[in-house]
Design a protein around this motif. Sequence first.
Motif, PDB file in Angstrom:
ATOM      1  N   PRO A  88       0.803  -1.229   0.000  1.00 14.20           N
ATOM      2  CA  PRO A  88       0.000   0.000   0.000  1.00 14.20           C
ATOM      3  C   PRO A  88       0.835   1.277   0.000  1.00 14.20           C
ATOM      4  O   PRO A  88       1.935   1.314   0.544  1.00 14.20           O
ATOM      5  N   ASP A  89       0.260   2.304  -0.612  1.00 15.56           N
ATOM      6  CA  ASP A  89       0.902   3.615  -0.608  1.00 15.56           C
ATOM      7  C   ASP A  89       0.753   4.311   0.734  1.00 15.56           C
ATOM      8  O   ASP A  89       1.511   5.228   1.061  1.00 15.56           O
ATOM      9  N   THR A  90      -0.251   3.904   1.502  1.00 13.94           N
ATOM     10  CA  THR A  90      -0.471   4.486   2.818  1.00 13.94           C
ATOM     11  C   THR A  90      -1.024   3.423   3.761  1.00 13.94           C
ATOM     12  O   THR A  90      -1.685   2.476   3.336  1.00 13.94           O
ATOM     13  N   LEU A  91      -0.733   3.589   5.049  1.00 13.58           N
ATOM     14  CA  LEU A  91      -1.280   2.713   6.088  1.00 13.58           C
ATOM     15  C   LEU A  91      -2.458   3.368   6.799  1.00 13.58           C
ATOM     16  O   LEU A  91      -2.990   2.814   7.758  1.00 13.58           O
ATOM     17  N   ASN A  92      -2.851   4.539   6.315  1.00 15.47           N
ATOM     18  CA  ASN A  92      -3.969   5.277   6.892  1.00 15.47           C
ATOM     19  C   ASN A  92      -5.212   4.998   6.056  1.00 15.47           C
ATOM     20  O   ASN A  92      -5.335   5.480   4.928  1.00 15.47           O
ATOM     21  N   THR A  93      -6.140   4.212   6.590  1.00 17.37           N
ATOM     22  CA  THR A  93      -7.320   3.816   5.822  1.00 17.37           C
ATOM     23  C   THR A  93      -8.235   4.986   5.490  1.00 17.37           C
ATOM     24  O   THR A  93      -9.129   4.844   4.648  1.00 17.37           O
ATOM     25  N   PHE A  94      -8.047   6.121   6.128  1.00 14.81           N
ATOM     26  CA  PHE A  94      -8.915   7.263   5.894  1.00 14.81           C
ATOM     27  C   PHE A  94      -8.375   8.197   4.813  1.00 14.81           C
ATOM     28  O   PHE A  94      -8.910   9.288   4.619  1.00 14.81           O
ATOM     29  N   GLN A  95      -7.340   7.795   4.125  1.00 13.98           N
ATOM     30  CA  GLN A  95      -6.800   8.593   3.027  1.00 13.98           C
ATOM     31  C   GLN A  95      -7.258   8.023   1.688  1.00 13.98           C
ATOM     32  O   GLN A  95      -7.542   6.827   1.566  1.00 13.98           O
ATOM     33  N   SER A  96      -7.297   8.873   0.677  1.00 19.02           N
ATOM     34  CA  SER A  96      -7.892   8.505  -0.607  1.00 19.02           C
ATOM     35  C   SER A  96      -7.116   7.425  -1.343  1.00 19.02           C
ATOM     36  O   SER A  96      -7.685   6.699  -2.161  1.00 19.02           O
ATOM     37  N   ASP A  97      -5.805   7.293  -1.094  1.00 17.05           N
ATOM     38  CA  ASP A  97      -5.036   6.281  -1.809  1.00 17.05           C
ATOM     39  C   ASP A  97      -4.839   5.000  -1.000  1.00 17.05           C
ATOM     40  O   ASP A  97      -4.018   4.153  -1.338  1.00 17.05           O
ATOM     41  N   ALA A  98      -5.621   4.850   0.065  1.00 16.58           N
ATOM     42  CA  ALA A  98      -5.616   3.578   0.797  1.00 16.58           C
ATOM     43  C   ALA A  98      -6.219   2.506  -0.092  1.00 16.58           C
ATOM     44  O   ALA A  98      -7.019   2.792  -0.997  1.00 16.58           O
ATOM     45  N   ASP A  99      -5.849   1.265   0.118  1.00 12.85           N
ATOM     46  CA  ASP A  99      -6.374   0.180  -0.702  1.00 12.85           C
ATOM     47  C   ASP A  99      -6.718  -1.029   0.152  1.00 12.85           C
ATOM     48  O   ASP A  99      -6.734  -0.952   1.387  1.00 12.85           O
ATOM     49  N   ASP A 143       1.082  12.514   6.853  1.00 15.22           N
ATOM     50  CA  ASP A 143       2.342  11.880   6.471  1.00 15.22           C
ATOM     51  C   ASP A 143       2.842  10.827   7.445  1.00 15.22           C
ATOM     52  O   ASP A 143       3.555   9.902   7.059  1.00 15.22           O
ATOM     53  N   GLY A 144       2.491  10.948   8.711  1.00  7.84           N
ATOM     54  CA  GLY A 144       3.099  10.109   9.739  1.00  7.84           C
ATOM     55  C   GLY A 144       2.748   8.642   9.650  1.00  7.84           C
ATOM     56  O   GLY A 144       3.513   7.794  10.120  1.00  7.84           O
ATOM     57  N   ALA A 145       1.570   8.314   9.068  1.00  6.16           N
ATOM     58  CA  ALA A 145       1.142   6.916   9.043  1.00  6.16           C
ATOM     59  C   ALA A 145       1.094   6.355   7.623  1.00  6.16           C
ATOM     60  O   ALA A 145       0.404   5.382   7.363  1.00  6.16           O
ATOM     61  N   ARG A 146       1.847   6.949   6.735  1.00  7.73           N
ATOM     62  CA  ARG A 146       1.812   6.444   5.358  1.00  7.73           C
ATOM     63  C   ARG A 146       2.663   5.181   5.201  1.00  7.73           C
ATOM     64  O   ARG A 146       2.262   4.232   4.532  1.00  7.73           O
ATOM     65  N   LYS A 147       3.823   5.163   5.812  1.00  8.86           N
ATOM     66  CA  LYS A 147       4.728   4.022   5.636  1.00  8.86           C
ATOM     67  C   LYS A 147       5.064   3.303   6.936  1.00  8.86           C
ATOM     68  O   LYS A 147       5.731   2.278   6.920  1.00  8.86           O
ATOM     69  N   THR A 163       9.203  -1.907   0.138  1.00  6.55           N
ATOM     70  CA  THR A 163       8.765  -1.655  -1.230  1.00  6.55           C
ATOM     71  C   THR A 163       9.687  -2.318  -2.245  1.00  6.55           C
ATOM     72  O   THR A 163       9.267  -2.633  -3.366  1.00  6.55           O
ATOM     73  N   GLY A 164      10.939  -2.548  -1.866  1.00 11.07           N
ATOM     74  CA  GLY A 164      11.869  -3.215  -2.768  1.00 11.07           C
ATOM     75  C   GLY A 164      11.497  -4.664  -2.986  1.00 11.07           C
ATOM     76  O   GLY A 164      11.433  -5.163  -4.109  1.00 11.07           O
ATOM     77  N   GLU A 165      11.222  -5.382  -1.881  1.00  9.85           N
ATOM     78  CA  GLU A 165      10.816  -6.778  -1.960  1.00  9.85           C
ATOM     79  C   GLU A 165       9.321  -6.929  -2.209  1.00  9.85           C
ATOM     80  O   GLU A 165       8.810  -8.041  -2.371  1.00  9.85           O
ATOM     81  N   GLU A 166       8.625  -5.803  -2.208  1.00 10.43           N
ATOM     82  CA  GLU A 166       7.180  -5.817  -2.430  1.00 10.43           C
ATOM     83  C   GLU A 166       6.459  -6.680  -1.412  1.00 10.43           C
ATOM     84  O   GLU A 166       5.652  -7.552  -1.756  1.00 10.43           O
ATOM     85  N   GLU A 167       6.743  -6.423  -0.129  1.00 10.26           N
ATOM     86  CA  GLU A 167       6.050  -7.174   0.906  1.00 10.26           C
ATOM     87  C   GLU A 167       5.969  -6.379   2.195  1.00 10.26           C
ATOM     88  O   GLU A 167       6.767  -5.462   2.442  1.00 10.26           O
ATOM     89  N   VAL A 168       4.995  -6.728   3.019  1.00  9.95           N
ATOM     90  CA  VAL A 168       4.785  -6.116   4.329  1.00  9.95           C
ATOM     91  C   VAL A 168       4.859  -7.234   5.360  1.00  9.95           C
ATOM     92  O   VAL A 168       4.222  -8.284   5.206  1.00  9.95           O
ATOM     93  N   LEU A 179       2.701 -10.258   3.943  1.00  7.73           N
ATOM     94  CA  LEU A 179       1.794  -9.910   2.852  1.00  7.73           C
ATOM     95  C   LEU A 179       2.644  -9.597   1.633  1.00  7.73           C
ATOM     96  O   LEU A 179       3.377  -8.600   1.615  1.00  7.73           O
ATOM     97  N   ARG A 180       2.590 -10.458   0.651  1.00  9.25           N
ATOM     98  CA  ARG A 180       3.497 -10.372  -0.500  1.00  9.25           C
ATOM     99  C   ARG A 180       2.714  -9.982  -1.750  1.00  9.25           C
ATOM    100  O   ARG A 180       1.728 -10.638  -2.114  1.00  9.25           O
ATOM    101  N   ALA A 181       3.142  -8.910  -2.413  1.00  9.66           N
ATOM    102  CA  ALA A 181       2.473  -8.457  -3.639  1.00  9.66           C
ATOM    103  C   ALA A 181       2.831  -9.393  -4.792  1.00  9.66           C
ATOM    104  O   ALA A 181       3.989  -9.469  -5.196  1.00  9.66           O
ATOM    105  N   VAL A 182       1.822 -10.088  -5.296  1.00  8.16           N
ATOM    106  CA  VAL A 182       2.008 -11.014  -6.414  1.00  8.16           C
ATOM    107  C   VAL A 182       0.862 -10.787  -7.399  1.00  8.16           C
ATOM    108  O   VAL A 182      -0.308 -10.900  -7.018  1.00  8.16           O
TER     109      VAL A 182
END
Length: 735
Positions: free
Chosen positions: A69-80, A214-218, A234-239, A259-262
């Motif tokens: 995810p681009d952000t860890l804040n679920t209340f932002q528009s780019d949350a997924d 900004d504080g809870a995006r990453k 973001t390099g390994e594409e996983e959380v 959580l691995r992006a595949v």
Amino acid sequence: MSHDGVGPRAALRSVALLTAGLLAVPALAGCGSGDDPAGEPLAGADIAHADRARIAEGGTLRWAVDTVPDTLNTFQSDADATTTRIAQAVLPSMFRMDTRGRPVRNPDYLESAEVVDTEPKQVVLYKLNQQAVWSDGREIGAADFAAQWRALSGKDTAYWTARNAGYDRIGKIERGSSDLEVKVTFSRPYADWKSLFTPLYPKEVMGTPDAFNDGARKKLKVTAGPFTLKKVDTGEEEVTLTRSARWWGAPAKLSKIVLRAVPRDKRISALSAGTLDLAEIDPAAARRVTAAALPRGESSPLAGPGADRSAADALRSWAVANGSDEEAADEESSARRKLAKKAAKYARQQKALGGFEVRRSFEPAFTQLALNGADGPLADERVRRAVARALDRRAIAEAVLKPLGLPAESVGSHLALSGQAGYGDSSGALGEQDAKEAQALLADAGWVPGGPVRKEKKDDGEKAAGSEGEKGGDSGDGDESEGGDDGTYIVGEDDDANDDGKAPRDSGTGTGHLRQGGAPGAYAPRGTAAPARAASAPVAKDGKALTLRFVLPSGPGSDTLRTVAGRISAMLERIGIRTDVTKVDDASYFKDHIASGKYDLALYSWPATAYPATDARPVYAKPVAAADGSLNVEQNYTRVGTDQVDQLFDQAVTTLDDSERGALIRKADSRIWAAAGSIPLYQRPQLTAARKNLANAGAFGFRTPVYEDMGFLKKSAQGPTGTPGAKSAGASAGD
């Protein structure tokens, strides 16, 4: 965009709710639980439930997601959807969903929560679990609730929030009679109060605009769940999530969740390579996993590369490869080696996939046909209703769901799904499939069969509607279960083709190109018997044939949508409506096409929600003109709405009585059906490949995952056949 989500990324509650939802991804909340006799869910959660005593301690669950995810804040528009999944594991949730999509109190955080007063103001009293603390040791309390309210109330525009529904109705938040009590007083009644404070962020995140933005995006320095966030790579594409030492509830069985992006089309390879334990998959992948799990001899030997070659083909290939024509022999030998290599790889993958099984349910979301009522022919309600009355929704649902072994039922509501409190089939407000009635509606709107169509010069490079490869009348009789997107995507096309009155090509029905006066019976003398195909002759008005732009995604995993579109096109052709099917790039479908209104027909999904009075209103609200003259559609991408529907939603959201609110919601749904802006087709299938010894995870359906209960079975708790894929499983189960 993610095939996991349903609708745009910022849709509704915590991004696609979704989850989806995920795509992204949901009973009416009020003072009581009010059980509405809405029947059982079409399919329950399929998670291989096991008691905690049967689950081994430790292990790492590798779980496929669509994105980091681009952000860890679920209340932002780019949350997924992945943002939501992380929040569910590491942050407080006052309520979570049960197997019927009803909000239930989460006892790990709440001892109780109830409306204690309604006059003169609605007051909700939360009594917190006395053990509930943040990971830094601080008690969860009124200060956190108040900080979240101020951030999301909409009063301070310095906070970049995507939504504030419900929070904008709160008048004040204060400490109750003790530190464990939080008293929330509403300035306006709010029936969906249970939707609030899920997730709840610490005041360190919500306290200032900078921290929120900004504080809870990453990173999340402070959490309060069974897991804590270790890192976002973001390099390994996983959380990576790790078991929380501060968790006061039942300890998490797993040591880690990765959580691995595949990508969806790469998941079979990742599963067979042993790098994933859990992944949502498409129907084609599900068939492979199912076949691999069958005992030897029961699965079809005609699977994989070269399976469609007959014995004669194989003999011919051998003959060419060993023939006297050296050039042809070399070419054929090379092709045979490549085919053999692919077949060997397929066989290895199938052997590895034997350690998995497919767990099936339905997502809390439905796929719909959207009809853009902003302009063009569909701006006329009679034409929209004609389109809707032409559809056999049950047949469409069967085409998608029957091959998957799921109940093939069409959806009868825009605002709830079968099994949810408040569900009722309101489609009667529109009417059942009736081709004659559909044709009568078209005629009433001026669209008549066999009407003269002006012949206009076509550019050499212009593709006619229904041209080869994009046939509007394709019956979709191919493999209905091939591919995997059942409507997570919203797609569209910046295309004005066939909006100029050009006659469409024949869609494979044998009538050929239409010419001026060439429609069957167009100029027949009065009393002449109609030709056999006259009932489905193209309808026209003012010299223009009725051709609708039907936009679809072109990316991998969209075959199901294309099958559905083909069936819809064939149904519309029977009443004289032609479709110009255009496939567009997934990356631009939403912003460039659906959101901008450049389509007539499209297929996409919306989440069902436990809070329709709040969440569904922007989806069906009547568009209004903005100050700059543009049209504010909110999330109503069909541009179809009525004042009455808006009023019913407004009444429902302030009605605290469950039964009264349910009646208002059903009445609103009837009006939405009657307006014919969106036609629900089927509930989205949820197919998940899971390692056989993985318990309490899979196809969750309505249910919010319980992360602390997930884990791998002890060897003593496994079935008599042992654990398929034990080697790979062991790599996951040990740290």
